[in-house]
Design a protein around this motif. Structure first.
Motif, PDB file in Angstrom:
ATOM      1  N   ARG A   1       2.455  62.626 -88.368  1.00  0.00           N
ATOM      2  CA  ARG A   1       3.607  61.737 -88.389  1.00  0.00           C
ATOM      3  C   ARG A   1       4.438  62.046 -87.151  1.00  0.00           C
ATOM      4  NH1 ARG A   1       0.324  60.388 -91.351  1.00  0.00           N
ATOM      5  NH2 ARG A   1       0.483  59.909 -93.570  1.00  0.00           N
TER       6      ARG A   1
ATOM      7  N   ASP B   1       1.285  65.408 -92.663  1.00  0.00           N
ATOM      8  CA  ASP B   1       1.463  65.024 -94.058  1.00  0.00           C
ATOM      9  C   ASP B   1       0.498  65.837 -94.908  1.00  0.00           C
ATOM     10  OD1 ASP B   1       1.506  63.820 -96.575  1.00  0.00           O
ATOM     11  OD2 ASP B   1       1.771  61.817 -95.749  1.00  0.00           O
TER      12      ASP B   1
ATOM     13  N   ALA C   1       7.205  64.101 -93.130  1.00  0.00           N
ATOM     14  CA  ALA C   1       6.031  63.223 -93.254  1.00  0.00           C
ATOM     15  C   ALA C   1       6.329  62.027 -94.158  1.00  0.00           C
ATOM     16  CB  ALA C   1       4.835  64.006 -93.775  1.00  0.00           C
ATOM     17  N   ARG C   2       7.210  62.213 -95.122  1.00  0.00           N
ATOM     18  CA  ARG C   2       7.571  61.094 -96.011  1.00  0.00           C
ATOM     19  C   ARG C   2       8.456  60.077 -95.302  1.00  0.00           C
ATOM     20  NH1 ARG C   2       7.949  65.455 -99.608  1.00  0.00           N
ATOM     21  NH2 ARG C   2      10.206  65.608 -99.334  1.00  0.00           N
TER      22      ARG C   2
END
Length: 107
Positions: free
Chosen positions: A27, A36, A76-77
């Protein structure tokens, strides 16, 4: 197990690692890459590609960098996937040898 990007990547953002990732687990943020943990398959092909040695298996992350395990999952989210190699940040060479860069991380 998953792999984790640590402090050495901050303000460098070399993407050699992205180019070899078979699952597109990386990411991209403004000046840092994250992995991630949901997409990482523990293949380790990214590790030798990182010119600043910023990538570790989560169980091998140095003690002073342990917070990067949770940080990678968090970022990563929020950040979009990066799937192609592109140029590092313009001043990456100057920042590569710098060890203490946490304050420079842009979210």
């Amino acid at each position: 197990m998953t792999f984790v990007v640590t402090e050495s990547c901050i303000r460098c953002k070399y993407t050699d690692c992205v180019d070899v990732c078979p699952t597109d687990a990386f990411r991209e943020g403004p000046n840092f890459l994250a992995i991630d943990p949901e997409d990482c398959i523990d293949c380790a092909v990214c590790v030798p590609e990182c010119p600043v040695q910023a990538i570790y298996a989560d169980e091998d992350v140095p003690g002073d960098q342990q917070d990067f395990v949770a940080l990678n999952a968090e970022l990563a989210r929020a950040w979009p996937a990066i799937t192609r190699l592109h140029a590092a940040l313009p001043d990456a060479e100057a920042w590569a040898p710098v060890k203490l860069k946490r304050a420079e991380l842009k979210r």
